[in-house]
Structure formats: C-alpha cells, structure tokens
Enzyme design. Structure first.
Site, short mmCIF file in Angstrom:
data_model
loop_
_atom_site.label_atom_id
_atom_site.label_comp_id
_atom_site.label_asym_id
_atom_site.label_seq_id
_atom_site.Cartn_x
_atom_site.Cartn_y
_atom_site.Cartn_z
CG ASP A 12 8.18 54.79 41.14
OD1 ASP A 12 6.97 54.91 40.89
OD2 ASP A 12 8.65 53.86 41.80
CB THR B 42 0.26 56.08 44.78
OG1 THR B 42 1.06 57.14 45.33
CG2 THR B 42 1.10 54.82 44.69
NE ARG C 137 5.41 45.87 46.24
CZ ARG C 137 5.21 47.12 45.87
NH1 ARG C 137 4.34 47.86 46.52
NH2 ARG C 137 5.86 47.63 44.85
CE LYS D 283 1.96 53.00 41.08
NZ LYS D 283 1.36 51.95 41.95
CB THR D 284 7.78 49.37 39.26
OG1 THR D 284 7.60 50.50 40.11
CG2 THR D 284 9.26 49.19 38.98
N1 LIG Z 1 -0.19 41.93 36.54
C1 LIG Z 1 0.71 41.27 37.29
N2 LIG Z 1 0.91 39.95 37.08
C2 LIG Z 1 1.80 39.30 37.84
N3 LIG Z 1 2.54 39.84 38.82
C3 LIG Z 1 2.38 41.15 39.07
C4 LIG Z 1 1.47 41.93 38.30
N4 LIG Z 1 1.51 43.19 38.76
C5 LIG Z 1 2.41 43.19 39.75
N5 LIG Z 1 2.93 41.97 39.95
C6 LIG Z 1 3.90 41.59 40.99
O1 LIG Z 1 3.72 42.47 42.09
C7 LIG Z 1 4.95 43.09 42.46
C8 LIG Z 1 4.69 44.55 42.68
O2 LIG Z 1 4.45 45.20 41.46
P1 LIG Z 1 5.08 46.65 41.15
O3 LIG Z 1 6.37 46.82 41.86
O4 LIG Z 1 5.10 46.80 39.68
O5 LIG Z 1 3.99 47.60 41.79
P2 LIG Z 1 3.89 49.19 41.77
O6 LIG Z 1 2.54 49.52 41.24
O7 LIG Z 1 5.07 49.77 41.08
O8 LIG Z 1 3.93 49.57 43.31
P3 LIG Z 1 4.46 50.93 44.03
O9 LIG Z 1 3.37 51.95 43.86
O10 LIG Z 1 4.58 50.54 45.47
O11 LIG Z 1 5.74 51.30 43.40
C9 LIG Z 1 5.94 42.79 41.34
O12 LIG Z 1 7.15 42.36 41.87
C10 LIG Z 1 5.31 41.69 40.52
O13 LIG Z 1 5.95 40.47 40.83
MG LIG Z 2 6.68 50.85 41.82
#
Ligand SMILES: Nc1ncnc2c1ncn2[C@@H]1O[C@H](COP(=O)(O)OP(=O)(O)OP(=O)(O)O)[C@@H](O)[C@H]1O
Ligand SMILES: [Mg+2]
Length: 358
Positions: A123, A172, A231, A78-79
């Site tokens: 977020d 989430t 992640r 997401k981030t």
């Molecule tokens: N589609 C993708 N392809 C490659 N790497 C990814 C992908 N999605 C996420 N990642 C990797 O996974 C890590 C976590 O992703 P991210 O921080 O965007 O998750 P999030 O959904 O924001 O989690 P949270 O809900 O905990 O904030 C990132 O640092 C990235 O390196």
């Molecule tokens: Mg995030």
C-alpha cells in the site's frame, strides 16, 4: 450481519491501513462491508473486466498473474481489489506498505519469506525508500534480489532467488511513482469516482449486510452526498443509521437521511467540513487565489497530503477548484456555493477556461 461473523484476522491486518478516524467497532464493520470477490464489486466495470481477464488467464496457465498497480483517490477500492486478487487466485495475501519499508533489508526479508504464487500487497507504494524501490525493480522483473552483506570495499552481493509472486501496488499518487517502477507493472488500473447510481447500489448492499431498513429516497440521499466514494457512502450510512435508531423509528427514509446528514455537516453536494473550509479560506481570505497548496493546508489546519489527496480531487472534479501553475484558484461555482458573489476576475477566468477546453 453479526459482529462475530467478522473476519478478525483480516481486520487485524487492516488495522494500520483503514482510515484513521475509524475506531475498533467501526473498523470491523468496514472490513465486513468489503466485497470478497470480483462479482461483488459494484461499478468500475472496465477495471473489473480487465482484471478478471488477467486473473482468469493466469489461472488457466497455472502461473502467478502479472504485477498489478491500483491507483486512485482514497476510499475507491484499492485495498479491496488487492484482497480480491489474492482471494480469486486462492493464495495468501502478504500485506505491507511503502512507509513500513524503510530499508532494502526490510523488503528482502519480506520477499525471502514468500511462497510460489503469493500476492504481495504494498500500500502507498509511492512512499517507499529509494534503495527498497531499486530492489523491488529487480524482484519484479527477475524474481531475484541482491542482498548486500557488509559495507565499503569489502561488501559483497549475495543473489537470492524469490519464487514467482504477484506484486499488487496501491497508490493515491501514481504521478509520484518513478517511471521504471510504473513500467514494471503488467496491468495498471486507475479507479474512478463512482456514479450516484453505483453508490446507491453500494448503500443498498451495505444496508442489507448491516440489517438497516432503507427506503429508495433514503438511499439516494446518502448516495448523492458520498463524494463519489464508497468508503464515504458506507460511513454516511452508519451515521444515518445511528440517527434513525436514536431519533426515529430505525428506518432510513429521506427525512431521516437529510436530518442526519445536516447534523454531521455534509451538505447537499456532499461537501464536508474540510471541503468547505478549503473553499472558504480560498475565497474569503485569499480573494479566490491563486494560493499554493501548502499555504492552503496551513490555513485550514490540515496536513498538506490530506488537502491534496482527499479534498482537492473532489473539488476539482466538481468544478469548485482549479489548479493553475501559480496555485489553486476558486471557480465562480465555489463562490456561489458559499453564497458569495464571484468577483469579475473569477468570471473572466472561468470564461477563459471554458474557451480553452473547447
Ligand atoms: N466497488 C466497490 N463496491 C462495493 N464496496 C466498495 C467498493 N469499493 C470500495 N468499497 C467499500 O469502500 C471501503 C473502502 O475501500 P478501500 O479500503 O478498498 O479503499 P482504498 O482505495 O484502499 O482507500 P485508501 O486509499 O484510503 O487506502 C471498503 O471497506 C469497501 O467496503
Ligand atoms: Mg487502502
């Protein structure tokens, strides 16, 4: 990849957003592994295509894209996608989070500092306060907010114009968002857990960036134990890399990956300590349930949110846990995974659930 290549500014912004267990260096690595453009994103094909279209159309019209809501379990991107939206639109990303906006005034201050076309990333948008939420509705729809000056009968509302911006919300828990807020997003992307072959590509990509030598089997081993989550794939890769460098010749092959993951208590299906603790308490202490989520959380010594948002979606998706109106219950698969014999009642319940699905 060298540590000095890291984008330290981005890293600073992410400080409060990345997983709490990440220490400085690890957090920097996490930021460095983040895809920067839609093309670099692995998997999520549909979301990528839909979002790509939204952004391209906005670019052609020379306007800020519609507001975007990103929902899904932690660690699925997401981030990452929020940052990509700003990057693809070549605009700055303003970053905040629901819990940081306690008063409507906090939000007014952020909004009034925005420039035309900026992307505002909120977020954990489901954790915003009520008054801030109401102010946000107005800002999203009319690009205007009413700032209230004073209190009681003498209070006056001063309208404040805001330049057109794009709100990117991440949650989430999309189910907790009030309808009026959800409806104001022009595009909602629900991120799904990743397939093993996609995680395999992510592990390869990250290994390349981290200069880790990796065999096909080594990568597959990590991918299949990553709980469908990028992640976690990246985190396991880092742990396996440590092991390979200290206890082997640095190459991540199947044996090294298996030995390392065993050491870190990640089992063949990717269940970690918390997942197993949840199932263990459910089966051994509560006879398989039903148990309320709060009781379960207390019993494993974790926050309710952690059990609900981190462990549960994975356990449900893998058929170890079922949600019922009376609480969480362990499936026969959960009992068997712990090496226990499922009780008759569980077998009957599973059979019933199967019939119901049909
Ligand atoms: N589609 C993708 N392809 C490659 N790497 C990814 C992908 N999605 C996420 N990642 C990797 O996974 C890590 C976590 O992703 P991210 O921080 O965007 O998750 P999030 O959904 O924001 O989690 P949270 O809900 O905990 O904030 C990132 O640092 C990235 O390196
Ligand atoms: Mg995030």
């Amino acid at each position: 990849m060298h540590e000095d290549d890291l984008d330290m500014v981005e890293e600073q912004h992410l400080r409060s957003l990345t997983a709490p267990e990440l220490e400085g260096d690890e957090r920097a690595i996490d930021a460095a592994l983040r895809p920067r453009s839609l093309d670099e994103v692995v998997g999520q094909t549909r979301v990528r295509e839909q979002l790509g279209l939204v952004l391209e159309a906005a670019r052609r019209r020379g306007r800020a894209p519609d507001h975007v809501l990103l929902s899904g379990p932690p660690g699925l991107g997401k981030t990452t996608l929020a940052m990509i939206i700003a990057h693809e639109m070549s605009t700055p990303l303003r970053l905040t989070s629901g819990p940081a906006i306690t008063h409507a005034g906090d939000l007014a201050a952020i909004l009034s500092g925005m420039n035309d076309g900026d992307v505002l990333f909120v977020d954990e948008i489901h954790r915003m306060s009520r008054p801030a939420e109401e102010m946000l509705y107005m800002a999203m729809e009319d690009f205007r907010v009413d700032v209230i000056i004073g209190k009681g009968p003498g209070a006056t509302a001063i309208p404040l114009e805001i330049p057109p911006f794009t709100l990117v919300g991440a949650t989430t828990r999309a189910g907790l968002l009030p309808g009026p807020l959800r409806d104001r997003f022009g595009f909602t992307a629900h991120l799904e857990f990743y397939e093993a072959h996609e995680l395999d590509r992510i592990v390869h990509r990250s290994a390349g960036l981290l200069d880790v030598e990796l065999t096909e089997e080594g990568s597959a081993e990590i991918a299949s134990r990553s709980r469908g989550t990028p992640r976690i794939a990246n985190r396991l890769l880092r742990r396996v890399r440590d092991f390979a460098q200290v206890r082997a010749d640095g190459v991540v092959n199947r044996d090294v990956a298996q030995a390392a993951l065993e050491l870190y208590e990640v089992d063949e299906l990717g269940l970690d300590r918390l997942d197993r603790a949840v199932l263990d308490v459910l089966c051994r202490r509560f006879g398989g349930g039903p148990v309320g989520i709060s009781t379960l959380a207390v019993a494993v010594g974790e926050e309710r949110e952690t059990v609900e948002e981190v462990a549960e979606p994975f356990l449900v998706r893998n058929g170890f846990l079922a949600r019922t109106p009376r609480g969480r219950v362990a499936t026969a698969g959960a009992w068997r995974h712990l090496g226990l014999v499922p009780p008759e009642a569980t077998l009957a319940m599973d059979a019933e659930a199967t019939l119901f699905e049909d």
